[in-house]
Design an enzyme around this catalytic site. Sequence first.
Site, PDB file in Angstrom:
ATOM      1  N   ARG A 261       0.843  -1.205   0.000  1.00 34.42           N
ATOM      2  CA  ARG A 261       0.000   0.000   0.000  1.00 34.42           C
ATOM      3  C   ARG A 261       0.872   1.247   0.000  1.00 34.42           C
ATOM      4  NH1 ARG A 261      -4.750  -1.867   4.330  1.00 34.42           N
ATOM      5  NH2 ARG A 261      -5.134  -3.869   3.328  1.00 34.42           N
ATOM      6  N   ARG A 276       1.919   1.135  10.209  1.00 33.04           N
ATOM      7  CA  ARG A 276       1.443   1.530   8.878  1.00 33.04           C
ATOM      8  C   ARG A 276       2.607   1.451   7.896  1.00 33.04           C
ATOM      9  NH1 ARG A 276      -3.312   4.053   7.763  1.00 33.04           N
ATOM     10  NH2 ARG A 276      -3.574   4.578   9.957  1.00 33.04           N
ATOM     11  N   GLU A 348      -6.605  -0.855  15.579  1.00 29.88           N
ATOM     12  CA  GLU A 348      -7.189  -1.823  14.642  1.00 29.88           C
ATOM     13  C   GLU A 348      -6.193  -2.915  14.260  1.00 29.88           C
ATOM     14  OE1 GLU A 348      -8.369  -2.248  10.004  1.00 29.88           O
ATOM     15  OE2 GLU A 348      -8.346  -0.218  10.821  1.00 29.88           O
ATOM     16  N   SER A 351     -10.367  -5.904  10.219  1.00 28.42           N
ATOM     17  CA  SER A 351     -11.607  -5.260   9.779  1.00 28.42           C
ATOM     18  C   SER A 351     -12.424  -6.310   9.043  1.00 28.42           C
ATOM     19  CB  SER A 351     -11.291  -4.070   8.866  1.00 28.42           C
ATOM     20  OG  SER A 351     -12.433  -3.279   8.647  1.00 28.42           O
ATOM     21  N   ARG A 391       0.895  -6.385  12.770  1.00 31.03           N
ATOM     22  CA  ARG A 391       0.306  -5.739  13.943  1.00 31.03           C
ATOM     23  C   ARG A 391       0.167  -6.728  15.105  1.00 31.03           C
ATOM     24  NH1 ARG A 391      -3.927  -1.000  12.024  1.00 31.03           N
ATOM     25  NH2 ARG A 391      -2.529  -0.079  10.474  1.00 31.03           N
TER      26      ARG A 391
END
Length: 423
Positions: A261, A276, A348, A351, A391
């Site tokens: 990403r 991130r 988070e 999801s 994570r």
Amino acid sequence: MLDPQLLRHALEAVKAGLGSRGAAFDEATFQTLESERRRVIQESERLKAARNKAAEEVAKLKRAGESAEAIIAAQRELGEELKALEQAEREAEAAFRAFVSLIPNLPDASVPVGAGDEGNVEIKRWGQLPTIEKPLDHVDLGVKLGILDLDRAAKLSGARFSVLLGWGAKLERALATFMLDRQSAAGYIEVIPPYLVNAESLYGTGQLPKFEPDLFKIPHGESHLYLIPTAEVPVTNLYRDEVLPFEQLPLRHCALTPCFRSEAGSHGRDTKGLIRQHQFHKVELVAFVAPEQAEAELERLTGHAEAILEELELPYRRVLLCTGDMGFSSRKTYDLEVWLPSQGTYREISSCSWFGDFQGRRANLKYKPADPKAKAAFLHTLNGSGLAVGRTWVAILENGQQPDGSIRIPKALVPYLGTDTLR
């Protein structure tokens, strides 16, 4: 994408649903595109009717032994007009489809209305928060243990990349294998998909055209491919343009892939460490179901992601996202947030989303109902992280940190890692 019939016959409901998400609907453009589409279709139908009538006249004249040259000549002109109209019809349909493809999904009635994350609703909490005096973050812990190197990663690739070393690399691999084993045991068929996909695949899941700046684009001959942002993309598109038998549903897959990403627009957010990154690993869960199976499947899929956190003894909470905080393609989303002691908050880690038939329409994913008289219908799709490996790595270090600087490894992971402590 939305069913175009909703725009044509339930426009006010569509506008209300989009409004609850904070998304404006360009009604003027819609009416212009729809008027042009109808005009071209009606004109085409008129000319086709005229052509059919002329064909009947030609046949009648020939039976009577009379000349039909004038009508045949007129038919040729009609044919040329029809060709032009058919092209215009394709262009009108393409313009309409391009317009609809930028409209986000409508929220389910059970989704709370809100403008942003402050409108999300906590559903549950699990686990005892660790008592740690002056907790270190995962970067400090990883560097001290010699298992994380961000400086050399920056030398190789720039910011937002990482190098994991020794036990750090083994921990990443152990977590991924543990997650795949658990999800396979829960009924997900494991897939190793391509990591480069075409534009059609990204369109099918809703990343294109709206989110192209978030993607890494690779030249490939006269065209190009994209590095996958998540395994959702290739796995959902496995059955693009296919019709699955009802007996095969629900169909569930899991996949471990790297995810790439660009994080466009996220400058200044989580720039330190592994939260991130431009590249990370994730175990993805994807389900294909009939509409009547979808709501129960969302609870099931979310529960399988939660089970990983619970086995790893990581405190977490489940949050129902409000209308203004959901993803573009989502109809309903639960976020799972893991406790990070260094930040004193939940972040988070998964999801889990139900998309309705939104992706089914974009990717032409269909199933044949059990009723033999019923027509093929669009599948409902769901996906969720089970879990984001990086994570989880972060959460293991931070929640397992001990006063002597070592890291306690959760019991469920010890057989995979071969040790109960990192020093």
